[in-house]
Design a protein around this motif. Sequence first.
Motif, mmCIF file in Angstrom:
data_model
loop_
_atom_site.group_PDB
_atom_site.id
_atom_site.type_symbol
_atom_site.label_atom_id
_atom_site.label_comp_id
_atom_site.label_asym_id
_atom_site.label_seq_id
_atom_site.Cartn_x
_atom_site.Cartn_y
_atom_site.Cartn_z
ATOM 1 N N VAL A 34 132.720 49.114 50.332
ATOM 2 C CA VAL A 34 133.607 48.287 49.503
ATOM 3 C C VAL A 34 135.025 48.826 49.659
ATOM 4 C CG1 VAL A 34 134.161 47.550 47.158
ATOM 5 C CG2 VAL A 34 131.779 47.913 47.800
ATOM 6 N N THR A 35 135.978 47.952 49.999
ATOM 7 C CA THR A 35 137.369 48.372 50.081
ATOM 8 C C THR A 35 138.018 48.059 48.738
ATOM 9 O OG1 THR A 35 137.371 47.854 52.425
ATOM 10 C CG2 THR A 35 139.514 48.139 51.380
ATOM 11 N N PHE A 36 138.469 49.129 48.062
ATOM 12 C CA PHE A 36 139.031 48.986 46.719
ATOM 13 C C PHE A 36 140.272 49.865 46.617
ATOM 14 C CE2 PHE A 36 138.888 50.737 42.286
ATOM 15 C CZ PHE A 36 139.388 49.611 41.663
ATOM 16 N N GLU A 37 141.397 49.264 46.235
ATOM 17 C CA GLU A 37 142.686 49.956 46.111
ATOM 18 C C GLU A 37 143.037 50.733 47.379
ATOM 19 O OE1 GLU A 37 142.459 52.288 42.507
ATOM 20 O OE2 GLU A 37 142.870 50.536 41.247
ATOM 21 N N GLY A 38 142.772 50.112 48.539
ATOM 22 C CA GLY A 38 143.139 50.705 49.817
ATOM 23 C C GLY A 38 142.198 51.776 50.343
ATOM 24 N N ASP A 39 141.182 52.149 49.569
ATOM 25 C CA ASP A 39 140.213 53.158 50.009
ATOM 26 C C ASP A 39 138.850 52.524 50.239
ATOM 27 O OD1 ASP A 39 141.891 55.419 49.995
ATOM 28 O OD2 ASP A 39 141.614 55.685 47.827
ATOM 29 N N GLU A 40 138.034 53.210 51.018
ATOM 30 C CA GLU A 40 136.687 52.720 51.319
ATOM 31 C C GLU A 40 135.687 53.494 50.460
ATOM 32 O OE1 GLU A 40 134.153 50.662 54.519
ATOM 33 O OE2 GLU A 40 136.258 50.485 54.088
ATOM 34 N N TYR A 41 134.854 52.767 49.707
ATOM 35 C CA TYR A 41 133.807 53.364 48.866
ATOM 36 C C TYR A 41 132.473 52.724 49.234
ATOM 37 C CZ TYR A 41 137.724 54.739 45.839
ATOM 38 O OH TYR A 41 138.886 55.259 45.354
ATOM 39 N N VAL A 42 131.390 53.310 48.745
ATOM 40 C CA VAL A 42 130.092 52.639 48.828
ATOM 41 C C VAL A 42 129.760 52.174 47.419
ATOM 42 C CG1 VAL A 42 129.187 53.796 50.884
ATOM 43 C CG2 VAL A 42 128.885 54.860 48.662
ATOM 44 N N ILE A 43 128.942 51.130 47.313
ATOM 45 C CA ILE A 43 128.666 50.529 46.007
ATOM 46 C C ILE A 43 128.123 51.550 45.010
ATOM 47 C CG2 ILE A 43 127.099 48.927 44.817
ATOM 48 C CD1 ILE A 43 127.792 46.840 46.816
ATOM 49 N N GLN A 44 127.266 52.460 45.470
ATOM 50 C CA GLN A 44 126.682 53.413 44.517
ATOM 51 C C GLN A 44 127.733 54.323 43.878
ATOM 52 O OE1 GLN A 44 123.641 55.596 46.519
ATOM 53 N NE2 GLN A 44 125.061 56.977 47.555
ATOM 54 N N ASP A 45 128.923 54.459 44.503
ATOM 55 C CA ASP A 45 130.007 55.245 43.892
ATOM 56 C C ASP A 45 130.701 54.470 42.769
ATOM 57 O OD1 ASP A 45 129.485 57.225 45.718
ATOM 58 O OD2 ASP A 45 131.215 56.778 47.003
ATOM 59 N N LEU A 46 130.616 53.133 42.836
ATOM 60 C CA LEU A 46 131.346 52.304 41.878
ATOM 61 C C LEU A 46 130.461 51.703 40.791
ATOM 62 C CD1 LEU A 46 133.503 50.342 44.485
ATOM 63 C CD2 LEU A 46 134.242 52.275 43.086
ATOM 64 N N ALA A 47 129.158 51.601 41.048
ATOM 65 C CA ALA A 47 128.283 50.906 40.107
ATOM 66 C C ALA A 47 126.961 51.631 39.944
ATOM 67 C CB ALA A 47 128.023 49.488 40.604
ATOM 68 N N GLN A 48 126.331 51.370 38.804
ATOM 69 C CA GLN A 48 124.965 51.846 38.592
ATOM 70 C C GLN A 48 124.051 50.713 39.049
ATOM 71 O OE1 GLN A 48 124.062 52.512 34.479
ATOM 72 N NE2 GLN A 48 122.004 53.280 34.920
ATOM 73 N N ILE A 49 123.141 51.016 39.978
ATOM 74 C CA ILE A 49 122.274 49.980 40.551
ATOM 75 C C ILE A 49 120.915 50.030 39.864
ATOM 76 C CG2 ILE A 49 121.196 49.130 42.665
ATOM 77 C CD1 ILE A 49 123.477 50.550 44.206
ATOM 78 N N VAL A 50 120.510 48.880 39.290
ATOM 79 C CA VAL A 50 119.241 48.800 38.569
ATOM 80 C C VAL A 50 118.431 47.640 39.136
ATOM 81 C CG1 VAL A 50 118.162 48.475 36.310
ATOM 82 C CG2 VAL A 50 120.388 49.598 36.467
ATOM 83 N N ARG A 51 117.168 47.888 39.426
ATOM 84 C CA ARG A 51 116.287 46.818 39.896
ATOM 85 C C ARG A 51 115.586 46.255 38.657
ATOM 86 N NH1 ARG A 51 114.694 46.091 45.246
ATOM 87 N NH2 ARG A 51 113.385 44.274 45.317
ATOM 88 N N LYS A 52 116.028 45.068 38.203
ATOM 89 C CA LYS A 52 115.486 44.482 36.971
ATOM 90 C C LYS A 52 114.039 44.044 37.192
ATOM 91 C CE LYS A 52 116.426 40.947 33.541
ATOM 92 N NZ LYS A 52 117.211 39.775 33.208
ATOM 93 N N ASN A 53 113.794 43.358 38.288
ATOM 94 C CA ASN A 53 112.447 42.927 38.667
ATOM 95 C C ASN A 53 112.455 42.745 40.180
ATOM 96 O OD1 ASN A 53 113.414 40.240 39.312
ATOM 97 N ND2 ASN A 53 113.439 39.822 37.108
ATOM 98 N N PRO A 54 111.327 42.410 40.797
ATOM 99 C CA PRO A 54 111.332 42.306 42.265
ATOM 100 C C PRO A 54 112.318 41.283 42.832
ATOM 101 C CG PRO A 54 109.090 42.352 41.417
ATOM 102 C CD PRO A 54 109.993 42.258 40.234
ATOM 103 N N LYS A 55 112.770 40.363 42.001
ATOM 104 C CA LYS A 55 113.652 39.315 42.512
ATOM 105 C C LYS A 55 115.108 39.454 42.076
ATOM 106 C CE LYS A 55 109.941 36.102 43.020
ATOM 107 N NZ LYS A 55 109.496 34.797 43.207
ATOM 108 N N THR A 56 115.434 40.489 41.298
ATOM 109 C CA THR A 56 116.808 40.641 40.806
ATOM 110 C C THR A 56 117.249 42.101 40.795
ATOM 111 O OG1 THR A 56 116.372 38.795 39.301
ATOM 112 C CG2 THR A 56 118.389 40.025 38.929
ATOM 113 N N ILE A 57 118.472 42.317 41.294
ATOM 114 C CA ILE A 57 119.104 43.638 41.218
ATOM 115 C C ILE A 57 120.357 43.469 40.364
ATOM 116 C CG2 ILE A 57 120.311 45.427 42.527
ATOM 117 C CD1 ILE A 57 118.488 44.751 44.896
#
Length: 176
Positions: A34-57
């Motif tokens: 993810v490019t944010f404010e001119g820097d490159e990040y990965v999503i896990q650095d910016l968000a908490q990832i939760v798998r709600k069910n097999p069909k939704t993250i």
Amino acid sequence: MKTEMEKAVAALKNNYIKNLSLRSSTGALDSLPVTFEGDEYVIQDLAQIVRKNPKTIILNMTSFPQAIPAVLESLKASGMNLNPQQDKTSIFIPIPKVTKEHRENLSKGAKALFIKTKDSIKELQNKNIKVLKDNDALATDLVHTLQDQITALADKYVLEAQRIMEEKQSELKGDS
């Protein structure tokens, strides 16, 4: 040189595992750039990832709500056939059904990653051959013999990468 070629093939395997699975997994999202404010990040650095069910993250963006537009853009451009929906500081990602078209796109992606790996192996081959040719202290027969060995080694790793790609393509297309 051999180690660098092995690393190229290992990177191909890792890319296949992370980015080319039939189901969009949380693992594939973790390392999405993810490019944010001119820097490159990965999503896990910016968000908490939760798998709600097999069909939704769900991505919980309360830590970096200002990054939501950049994350949405990265998800849409990822080539994973995702359609993220935003609700306040959360992003809901419904996991798409696996279609024949999706399988074919993943298969094309596997080929593209193989081509990148093949090119990097050939680049290593050419770089090492150039070093040999520039060395005046070696006899021409020796240079020629070593050049043949380097080419054979590179070909071996390209064939290995191609075998891995063909396995992955048949897995993706459901030919197993």
